[in-house]
Scaffold this active site. Structure first.
Site, mmCIF file in Angstrom:
data_model
loop_
_atom_site.group_PDB
_atom_site.id
_atom_site.type_symbol
_atom_site.label_atom_id
_atom_site.label_comp_id
_atom_site.label_asym_id
_atom_site.label_seq_id
_atom_site.Cartn_x
_atom_site.Cartn_y
_atom_site.Cartn_z
ATOM 1 N N ASN A 183 0.851 -1.186 0.000
ATOM 2 C CA ASN A 183 0.000 0.000 0.000
ATOM 3 C C ASN A 183 0.893 1.245 0.000
ATOM 4 O O ASN A 183 1.712 1.424 0.902
ATOM 5 C CB ASN A 183 -0.904 -0.018 1.240
ATOM 6 C CG ASN A 183 -1.907 1.111 1.252
ATOM 7 O OD1 ASN A 183 -1.554 2.265 1.021
ATOM 8 N ND2 ASN A 183 -3.154 0.797 1.535
ATOM 9 N N ASP A 186 -0.172 4.495 0.014
ATOM 10 C CA ASP A 186 -0.879 5.704 0.445
ATOM 11 C C ASP A 186 0.063 6.691 1.129
ATOM 12 O O ASP A 186 0.036 7.901 0.861
ATOM 13 C CB ASP A 186 -1.996 5.359 1.420
ATOM 14 C CG ASP A 186 -3.131 4.580 0.786
ATOM 15 O OD1 ASP A 186 -3.129 4.396 -0.442
ATOM 16 O OD2 ASP A 186 -4.020 4.139 1.538
ATOM 17 N N HIS A 187 0.891 6.200 2.041
ATOM 18 C CA HIS A 187 1.726 7.101 2.828
ATOM 19 C C HIS A 187 2.943 7.585 2.052
ATOM 20 O O HIS A 187 3.523 8.619 2.398
ATOM 21 C CB HIS A 187 2.103 6.445 4.151
ATOM 22 C CG HIS A 187 0.916 6.268 5.055
ATOM 23 N ND1 HIS A 187 0.378 7.316 5.768
ATOM 24 C CD2 HIS A 187 0.130 5.196 5.306
ATOM 25 C CE1 HIS A 187 -0.669 6.886 6.450
ATOM 26 N NE2 HIS A 187 -0.844 5.608 6.186
ATOM 27 N N HIS A 235 -5.657 3.523 -1.552
ATOM 28 C CA HIS A 235 -6.959 3.851 -0.984
ATOM 29 C C HIS A 235 -7.352 5.254 -1.429
ATOM 30 O O HIS A 235 -6.807 6.243 -0.942
ATOM 31 C CB HIS A 235 -6.893 3.770 0.542
ATOM 32 C CG HIS A 235 -8.207 4.026 1.218
ATOM 33 N ND1 HIS A 235 -8.358 3.929 2.591
ATOM 34 C CD2 HIS A 235 -9.428 4.369 0.739
ATOM 35 C CE1 HIS A 235 -9.607 4.211 2.912
ATOM 36 N NE2 HIS A 235 -10.282 4.503 1.798
ATOM 37 N N ARG A 243 -9.593 7.906 -0.921
ATOM 38 C CA ARG A 243 -10.559 8.350 0.069
ATOM 39 C C ARG A 243 -11.406 9.495 -0.479
ATOM 40 O O ARG A 243 -10.962 10.274 -1.317
ATOM 41 C CB ARG A 243 -9.842 8.812 1.345
ATOM 42 C CG ARG A 243 -9.116 7.721 2.104
ATOM 43 C CD ARG A 243 -8.443 8.307 3.341
ATOM 44 N NE ARG A 243 -9.437 8.901 4.227
ATOM 45 C CZ ARG A 243 -9.917 8.307 5.331
ATOM 46 N NH1 ARG A 243 -9.469 7.128 5.686
ATOM 47 N NH2 ARG A 243 -10.809 8.918 6.073
ATOM 48 N N ARG A 277 -7.105 12.812 1.125
ATOM 49 C CA ARG A 277 -5.999 13.222 1.989
ATOM 50 C C ARG A 277 -4.644 12.745 1.472
ATOM 51 O O ARG A 277 -3.613 13.278 1.867
ATOM 52 C CB ARG A 277 -6.212 12.734 3.411
ATOM 53 C CG ARG A 277 -6.177 11.231 3.582
ATOM 54 C CD ARG A 277 -6.279 10.807 5.036
ATOM 55 N NE ARG A 277 -7.519 11.255 5.654
ATOM 56 C CZ ARG A 277 -7.898 10.898 6.876
ATOM 57 N NH1 ARG A 277 -7.104 10.114 7.604
ATOM 58 N NH2 ARG A 277 -9.038 11.297 7.374
ATOM 59 N N GLU A 294 -8.703 0.396 -2.720
ATOM 60 C CA GLU A 294 -9.518 0.466 -1.522
ATOM 61 C C GLU A 294 -10.432 1.679 -1.637
ATOM 62 O O GLU A 294 -9.998 2.746 -2.085
ATOM 63 C CB GLU A 294 -8.635 0.584 -0.279
ATOM 64 C CG GLU A 294 -7.823 -0.656 0.015
ATOM 65 C CD GLU A 294 -7.028 -0.558 1.294
ATOM 66 O OE1 GLU A 294 -6.542 -1.593 1.763
ATOM 67 O OE2 GLU A 294 -6.876 0.571 1.823
ATOM 68 N N THR A 327 -8.220 3.763 8.732
ATOM 69 C CA THR A 327 -9.392 2.905 8.877
ATOM 70 C C THR A 327 -9.363 2.226 10.241
ATOM 71 O O THR A 327 -8.385 1.593 10.609
ATOM 72 C CB THR A 327 -9.423 1.846 7.761
ATOM 73 O OG1 THR A 327 -9.338 2.505 6.498
ATOM 74 C CG2 THR A 327 -10.705 1.040 7.817
ATOM 75 N N GLU A 349 -11.257 -9.290 3.434
ATOM 76 C CA GLU A 349 -9.977 -8.895 4.003
ATOM 77 C C GLU A 349 -10.190 -8.715 5.491
ATOM 78 O O GLU A 349 -10.956 -7.854 5.924
ATOM 79 C CB GLU A 349 -9.427 -7.618 3.375
ATOM 80 C CG GLU A 349 -8.080 -7.229 3.974
ATOM 81 C CD GLU A 349 -7.316 -6.197 3.158
ATOM 82 O OE1 GLU A 349 -6.520 -5.447 3.758
ATOM 83 O OE2 GLU A 349 -7.507 -6.137 1.932
ATOM 84 N N HIS A 402 -3.724 -4.451 8.007
ATOM 85 C CA HIS A 402 -3.871 -3.271 8.855
ATOM 86 C C HIS A 402 -2.998 -3.407 10.097
ATOM 87 O O HIS A 402 -3.194 -4.281 10.925
ATOM 88 C CB HIS A 402 -5.306 -2.984 9.291
ATOM 89 C CG HIS A 402 -5.493 -1.542 9.700
ATOM 90 N ND1 HIS A 402 -5.605 -0.520 8.779
ATOM 91 C CD2 HIS A 402 -5.543 -0.947 10.914
ATOM 92 C CE1 HIS A 402 -5.735 0.634 9.415
ATOM 93 N NE2 HIS A 402 -5.696 0.402 10.702
ATOM 94 N N GLY A 403 -2.014 -2.503 10.191
ATOM 95 C CA GLY A 403 -1.162 -2.428 11.359
ATOM 96 C C GLY A 403 -0.019 -3.421 11.403
ATOM 97 O O GLY A 403 0.730 -3.460 12.376
#
Length: 243
Positions: free
Chosen positions: A9, A11-12, A45, A47, A51, A72, A103, A153, A192-193
């Site tokens: 992912n 995104d960041h 993702h 959104r 963002r 996503e 999320t 997921e 996630h995480g």
């Protein structure tokens, strides 16, 4: 045991660009490096609050990604329209709240089942495989089966935030959920995480086919570089299935 896929992912990675609205860092280069260094697919993702990922990023990723592209998204009309135009290989439907940092949990499948059924049908008709981001709960999984989505997921965030016995209990919930989903014919992903320190026990769950991981990889890449960060995650995921 089947090989475990890694969806990186980004995104960041994009969030760094959006912090100053610059043309860099280059998403296309990040996709190529990620895939060269161990990613089986790319996850973004889009959104509603924009963002980080922008619509143009989805189109660029569709052109550049050599493996699978996973979008996503919230099950909102605007997102569905974008997905139908972009044509990702997968869409993972997730909940969104404007004030959340990330999320925070799985979809409320029961409350939104009719809307989800409609979205799943639209995306499926376009040849896009749909997954639903859910908590590891047997009853929720049974509802998903009835909605027509081929994939789930599992939300691993709670497991990642716990320690000791509580983490073990949550890990067993993930194992039980993955086993039940596979038994009723659903494909199972998770995410996630997760980071290299906690991914091993989740990667060892045989029913899980893919892990989607972003923040930990991008955070590590600030020190070690993106290629090494992806490679380290790849090794940490693969180790439990090679022993």
């Amino acid at each position: 045991m089947q090989a475990l896929r890694l969806g990186v992912n980004l995104d960041h990675f994009i969030a760094v660009r959006e912090a100053r609205h610059t043309p860099y860092p280059d998403l296309a280069e990040a996709i190529r490096v990620s895939e060269r260094c161990g990613a089986d697919g790319i996850t973004l993702h889009l959104r509603e609050d924009r963002r980080h990922v922008q619509p143009r990023d989805m189109y660029l990723a569709r052109r550049v990604t050599g493996g699978s592209l996973n979008m996503e998204m919230a099950p909102a009309q605007e997102m569905v329209a974008t997905a139908l135009d972009v044509g990702p290989d997968f869409c993972c439907l997730v909940p969104e709240r404007r004030e959340e940092l990330t999320t925070e949990g799985g979809l409320d499948i029961v409350a939104h089942r009719e809307r989800l059924r409609e979205v799943i049908q639209h995306l499926t008709d376009a040849g896009i495989q749909v997954s639903l981001f859910i908590e590891p709960d047997r009853k929720v999984i049974d509802v998903v089966r009835g909605l027509g989505a081929p994939l789930i997921e599992l939300h691993t965030g709670r497991y990642c935030n716990l320690e000791g016995t509580q983490a073990d209990i949550e890990l067993e919930r993930l194992r039980t959920a993955a086993r039940h989903a596979a038994d009723i014919g659903l494909g199972v992903n998770a995410g996630h995480g997760l980071h290299t320190g906690n991914v091993g026990p989740v990667a060892a769950i045989p029913e899980i086919a893919e892990l989607n991981i972003g923040h930990a990889i991008i955070a590590r890449s600030l020190i070690a570089g993106l290629c090494q960060a992806v490679g380290e995650m790849r090794a940490a995921m693969d180790a439990p299935r090679q022993s």
